[in-house]
Design a protein around this motif. Structure first.
Motif, mmCIF file in Angstrom:
data_model
loop_
_atom_site.group_PDB
_atom_site.id
_atom_site.type_symbol
_atom_site.label_atom_id
_atom_site.label_comp_id
_atom_site.label_asym_id
_atom_site.label_seq_id
_atom_site.Cartn_x
_atom_site.Cartn_y
_atom_site.Cartn_z
ATOM 1 N N ALA A 504 38.775 49.376 8.763
ATOM 2 C CA ALA A 504 39.717 50.198 7.998
ATOM 3 C C ALA A 504 41.128 50.057 8.560
ATOM 4 O O ALA A 504 42.108 49.995 7.796
ATOM 5 N N TYR A 505 41.238 50.019 9.873
ATOM 6 C CA TYR A 505 42.549 49.813 10.499
ATOM 7 C C TYR A 505 43.120 48.448 10.131
ATOM 8 O O TYR A 505 44.298 48.326 9.758
ATOM 9 N N LEU A 506 42.298 47.409 10.212
ATOM 10 C CA LEU A 506 42.766 46.056 9.908
ATOM 11 C C LEU A 506 43.235 45.938 8.460
ATOM 12 O O LEU A 506 44.183 45.200 8.166
ATOM 13 N N ALA A 507 42.581 46.678 7.560
ATOM 14 C CA ALA A 507 42.957 46.600 6.146
ATOM 15 C C ALA A 507 44.344 47.162 5.897
ATOM 16 O O ALA A 507 44.966 46.849 4.879
ATOM 17 N N ARG A 508 44.840 47.979 6.839
ATOM 18 C CA ARG A 508 46.148 48.606 6.665
ATOM 19 C C ARG A 508 47.211 48.032 7.604
ATOM 20 O O ARG A 508 48.361 48.460 7.562
ATOM 21 N N ALA A 509 46.822 47.113 8.447
ATOM 22 C CA ALA A 509 47.775 46.469 9.350
ATOM 23 C C ALA A 509 48.357 45.235 8.674
ATOM 24 O O ALA A 509 47.743 44.648 7.766
ATOM 25 N N ASP A 510 49.539 44.810 9.130
ATOM 26 C CA ASP A 510 50.073 43.556 8.614
ATOM 27 C C ASP A 510 49.212 42.405 9.114
ATOM 28 O O ASP A 510 48.431 42.538 10.067
ATOM 29 N N SER A 511 49.330 41.257 8.477
ATOM 30 C CA SER A 511 48.410 40.143 8.748
ATOM 31 C C SER A 511 48.455 39.676 10.194
ATOM 32 O O SER A 511 47.409 39.368 10.791
ATOM 33 N N ALA A 512 49.640 39.647 10.779
ATOM 34 C CA ALA A 512 49.752 39.193 12.169
ATOM 35 C C ALA A 512 49.074 40.169 13.119
ATOM 36 O O ALA A 512 48.339 39.770 14.034
ATOM 37 N N THR A 513 49.309 41.453 12.898
ATOM 38 C CA THR A 513 48.681 42.473 13.742
ATOM 39 C C THR A 513 47.171 42.442 13.580
ATOM 40 O O THR A 513 46.417 42.533 14.559
ATOM 41 N N ALA A 514 46.711 42.314 12.325
ATOM 42 C CA ALA A 514 45.269 42.283 12.067
ATOM 43 C C ALA A 514 44.616 41.091 12.752
ATOM 44 O O ALA A 514 43.541 41.219 13.361
ATOM 45 N N ARG A 515 45.253 39.937 12.658
ATOM 46 C CA ARG A 515 44.689 38.721 13.275
ATOM 47 C C ARG A 515 44.619 38.874 14.790
ATOM 48 O O ARG A 515 43.605 38.531 15.423
ATOM 49 N N GLY A 624 28.172 56.880 2.294
ATOM 50 C CA GLY A 624 28.574 56.011 1.198
ATOM 51 C C GLY A 624 30.082 55.839 1.117
ATOM 52 O O GLY A 624 30.571 54.864 0.517
ATOM 53 N N TYR A 625 30.820 56.771 1.721
ATOM 54 C CA TYR A 625 32.295 56.711 1.638
ATOM 55 C C TYR A 625 32.883 55.411 2.176
ATOM 56 O O TYR A 625 33.781 54.822 1.529
ATOM 57 N N PRO A 626 32.458 54.886 3.333
ATOM 58 C CA PRO A 626 33.062 53.627 3.799
ATOM 59 C C PRO A 626 32.876 52.467 2.827
ATOM 60 O O PRO A 626 33.684 51.529 2.828
ATOM 61 N N ASP A 627 31.826 52.511 2.003
ATOM 62 C CA ASP A 627 31.654 51.463 1.007
ATOM 63 C C ASP A 627 32.825 51.479 0.027
ATOM 64 O O ASP A 627 33.368 50.428 -0.337
ATOM 65 N N ALA A 628 33.236 52.697 -0.380
ATOM 66 C CA ALA A 628 34.390 52.821 -1.272
ATOM 67 C C ALA A 628 35.687 52.561 -0.529
ATOM 68 O O ALA A 628 36.599 51.918 -1.058
ATOM 69 N N LEU A 629 35.782 53.041 0.689
ATOM 70 C CA LEU A 629 37.003 52.872 1.483
ATOM 71 C C LEU A 629 37.330 51.399 1.694
ATOM 72 O O LEU A 629 38.485 50.976 1.534
ATOM 73 N N LEU A 630 36.333 50.617 2.075
ATOM 74 C CA LEU A 630 36.546 49.204 2.388
ATOM 75 C C LEU A 630 36.345 48.289 1.187
ATOM 76 O O LEU A 630 36.599 47.080 1.284
ATOM 77 N N GLY A 631 35.875 48.862 0.073
ATOM 78 C CA GLY A 631 35.636 48.038 -1.106
ATOM 79 C C GLY A 631 34.551 47.013 -0.896
ATOM 80 O O GLY A 631 34.630 45.887 -1.398
ATOM 81 N N LEU A 632 33.500 47.373 -0.180
ATOM 82 C CA LEU A 632 32.443 46.415 0.154
ATOM 83 C C LEU A 632 31.508 46.159 -1.022
ATOM 84 O O LEU A 632 30.893 45.093 -1.116
ATOM 85 N N GLY A 633 31.346 47.148 -1.896
ATOM 86 C CA GLY A 633 30.474 46.958 -3.052
ATOM 87 C C GLY A 633 29.019 46.796 -2.700
ATOM 88 O O GLY A 633 28.274 46.110 -3.408
ATOM 89 N N LEU A 634 28.562 47.435 -1.639
ATOM 90 C CA LEU A 634 27.177 47.271 -1.190
ATOM 91 C C LEU A 634 26.231 48.309 -1.782
ATOM 92 O O LEU A 634 25.038 48.039 -1.939
ATOM 93 N N VAL A 635 26.723 49.504 -2.090
ATOM 94 C CA VAL A 635 25.870 50.556 -2.642
ATOM 95 C C VAL A 635 25.895 50.443 -4.166
ATOM 96 O O VAL A 635 26.962 50.564 -4.777
#
Length: 734
Positions: A504-515, A624-635
């Motif tokens: 969740a943190y990586l999804a909101r960080a800029d690409s350089a920070t996430a990498r 089930g919330y992290p599935d929606a938060l991260l958009g994983l589409g698993l549930v």
């Protein structure tokens, strides 16, 4: 996360000495102002002294006075100075007059407010004893709660007093967020068009310094210059024999309480016995400018208070303002693996005096910044879940941030979290996890600072197990670790929590920070993900975050969390450029999710079970919330729709139980469920039910997350940062 014996569920009662009659403090609480209830009618303008000593009778017109308006919610306890684990003052009542403010545990941290209007004193805050006086009370017209402030409006004798408690939350500004200080502002104006001579008096007691009223304290007064032309009078007090990095009744046993006022014409001060100082302010409208030389002395020895009196002169058309602040400063702030760490504010100011002077010089700008944040939270939350949801967000923000504090570790900022009112652990992962949404919405970088020590410990600190740790230390503020492996293990729980929070943190960080983040921590995150691959589909007999319900085998909700943790690892791997790993974890998560949906399905085919081997049971699948938060589409959506319909059939007056075994629930998990199922009507019900609980419960404690959905009462826990979970709905609208 276990409930500490005696630490939650009840306000403290310090009105009796052990084994004895009412103490002097108790008499002050219960008889110091005649006829006090919770801002009872005897305090309202028009009350007249009765012939009996120590009582007050209401004048005939008192019944006509309207009750106060609460906008947008009547808090179970009103947040006053709520800024850190040790600066946490609350008002456990509707009315500010007649009740002492308390630390989050319920222990009295006295604060008094008295206004003199044309020579007549009126009480508006606290429950003081003023010898020879039967104080009338200002009528409390309203209480408005926003994300960063609580604003009371009082009226008496043609004068209006607005009293604002502002505990700033400063997203993206570590310097300001690091200050363990909170504002108190009084604004006075004439309401009847006439000029009135007004003074406003405030004091706090030595009780703010220690959990044991028999502790000796020392005090001082000084004048401090700030930026521009700002000057501040500072009154401070500290334990005479401090015990660094210790606690007594969850209050710090070291550090300094700082009580400051912006200088202005008519300001006077005094340090001395409560009855002496308050009587002088009521009688003379000014203070002596002296500090009692009898120090150090016990907090309960003639109850030393630290007082300011503002003579505002003749108040007519323009508003007159008094600005104060209260804080608790400690050095060191915490200990990490035996090394004391300084508070982060020390990186910006050489002393607390300089910091306090800056804080006061910044007051007007801080008010504008936080008002903008208040408006944003209200606007965004109303759009996401309606006005009741916005009210819950307003009630939760300060409490969530105040469970954390910023420190400096080798010159870099870190954030630690206290597991308030349950186990008192340091940076408990499964307490940070439910709080995650508030940080994701307001300041994702702050979540990164909270994750930093949780990752450093297993990477460099000696954690011996292959799954993630439960916490960084058994007792805040000592992050001593568990190198012997002796802790409250929650293997699937904490490993999945860490992976989901990192993704969740990586999804909101800029690409350089996430990498960079994903690469730096890839080894330990992959280790935890591989543990989940081996154990998540069927967790066996493991402990999990709702440990107060007891161990459970084959938990469907815990399995879901573990599977989503594997899915989260696919995002971490992608951020690190590990495409093969990303594909492998994604494939595994999809396979497990399909098996889970079948294994968890009840024999009735209309809901999911509590545990694989327990047909006829059910539980809130808040994971089930992290599935929606991260958009994983698993549930599968069909499973979400099925659960939403089932939960609607299990609703009680104040919420939906956590599972079939009890009537209690967790408010944070209800809001996670509401976010997961936001496309379904039950989402709105969950918001409304939690609002109704908070708005009407007789449990007058800082917002609890664990309560009974039938009895409308607290089951345990209070003031915990997990209420940051209320922001879950907001994290889905990016």
């Amino acid at each position: 996360m276990t409930q500490r014996n005696g630490s939650a569920g009840h306000l403290g009662d310090d009105t009796r000495e052990p084994g004895g009659p009412l103490s002097r403090r108790g008499l002050m609480r219960w008889a110091g102002v005649a006829g006090l209830g919770t801002a009872g009618s005897a305090l309202l303008p028009g009350a007249v002294p009765d012939a009996r000593a120590g009582s007050t009778a209401a004048a005939p017109d008192v019944a006509a006075v309207a009750p106060p308006v609460f906008d947008p919610i009547r808090p179970p306890a009103v947040p006053l100075a709520v800024r850190s684990p040790y600066l946490s003052a609350w008002l456990p009542a509707d009315g500010a007059a007649g009740t002492w403010p308390v630390f989050w545990t319920g222990r009295t941290t006295a604060m008094t407010g008295i206004a003199r209007v044309d020579g007549v004193p009126y009480l508006f805050l606290g429950a003081p004893n003023v010898p020879g006086q039967v104080l009338r009370g200002m009528a409390q017209r309203s209480l408005t709660v926003t994300a960063t402030r609580s604003r009371y409006l009082f009226e008496a004798a043609g004068v209006e007093l607005a009293l604002t408690f502002l505990s700033p939350v400063e997203p993206g500004d570590l310097r300001r967020q690091s200050m363990p200080l909170s504002y108190l502002t009084a604004e006075v104006r004439s309401r009847d068009g006439r000029a009135h001579d007004v003074t406003v008096y405030f004091d706090i007691s030595g009780e703010w310094a220690h959990g044991d009223a028999g502790t000796k304290i020392r005090w001082a007064r000084e004048s401090v210059s700030g930026p521009g032309a700002t000057t501040v009078t500072a009154l401070s007090f500290t334990p005479d024999a401090p015990q660094p990095l210790g606690e007594n009744g969850d209050m710090a046993t070291w550090g300094t309480v700082v009580w400051n006022a912006t200088d202005r014409p008519g300001l006077t001060w005094q340090i001395g016995a409560d009855t002496t100082v308050r009587a002088a302010a009521v009688k003379d409208g000014e203070l002596a400018g002296t500090a009692d030389p009898d120090q150090p002395r016990r907090i309960n020895d003639n109850w030393p208070v630290f007082a300011f009196n503002f003579d505002l002169g003749s108040v007519h058309r323009s508003t007159e303002t008094a600005v104060l602040s209260v804080g608790h400063v400690r050095e060191p702030a915490v200990s990490y693996l035996g090394t004391p760490l300084p508070p982060l504010w020390r990186s910006y100011w050489p002393s607390w005096q300089r910091m306090a002077a800056f804080f006061h010089a910044d007051a007007a700008d801080a008010s504008r910044r936080t008002a903008a944040l208040d408006r944003k939270v209200k606007r965004d939350a109303t759009a996401a879940g309606g006005p009741k949801y916005a009210a819950l967000c307003a009630l939760s923000l300060r409490q969530a941030y105040a469970g954390t504090e910023l420190v400096s570790r080798d010159g870099k900022p870190w954030a630690f979290l206290k597991e308030i009112s349950s186990d008192g652990n340091v940076s408990t992962i499964d307490v940070t996890y439910p709080a995650m949404p508030v940080f994701l919405h307001t300041d994702p970088a702050y979540l990164g600072l909270l994750l930093a020590p949780m990752l450093d410990y297993p990477e460099h600190g000696g954690w011996p197990k292959t799954f993630a740790e439960h916490d960084l230390g058994s007792s805040y503020p000592n992050a001593a670790g568990h190198n012997d492996g002796n802790e409250e293990d929650m293997p699937v729980e904490e490993s999945a929590n860490m992976l989901i929070m990192c993704a969740a943190y990586l999804a909101r960080a800029d690409s350089a920070t996430a990498r960079a983040f994903a690469g730096e921590h890839y080894r330990v995150l992959r280790q935890w993900a591989d543990y989940l691959v081996d154990n998540a589909l069927d967790p066996g007999y493991q402990n999990q975050t709702d440990d107060f319900t007891g161990f459970i085998g084959h938990s469907a909700n815990l399995a879901l969390k573990g599977i989503l943790g594997i899915g989260a690892m696919s995002r971490v791997a992608a951020a690190a450029g590990r495409t093969a790993d990303a594909a492998r974890y994604r494939s595994t998560a999809r396979d497990y999710a399909a098996q889970w949906a079948d294994k968890a399905q009840d024999t009735t085919r209309d809901h999911l079970k509590l545990a694989y081997d327990q047909p006829g049971t059910w539980s809130l699948k808040y994971n089930g919330y992290p599935d929606a938060l991260l958009g994983l589409g698993l549930v599968p959506e069909s499973v979400a729709a099925e659960e939403a319909a089932w939960y609607a059939t299990q609703a009680n007056p104040y919420g939906i139980p956590l599972d079939v075994r009890h009537a209690y629930t967790k408010g944070d998990w209800e809001m996670w469920t509401a976010a997961w199922l936001r496309a379904h009507p039950v989402s709105g019900y969950l918001v409304d039910a939690l609002y109704d609980f908070a708005h009407t419960t007789p449990s007058r404690v800082p917002f609890t997350d664990w309560y009974d959905t039938v009895a409308n009462k607290q089951s345990g826990f209070q003031a915990r940062p997990v209420v940051g979970g209320v922001f879950a709905l907001l994290t889905l609208d990016r």
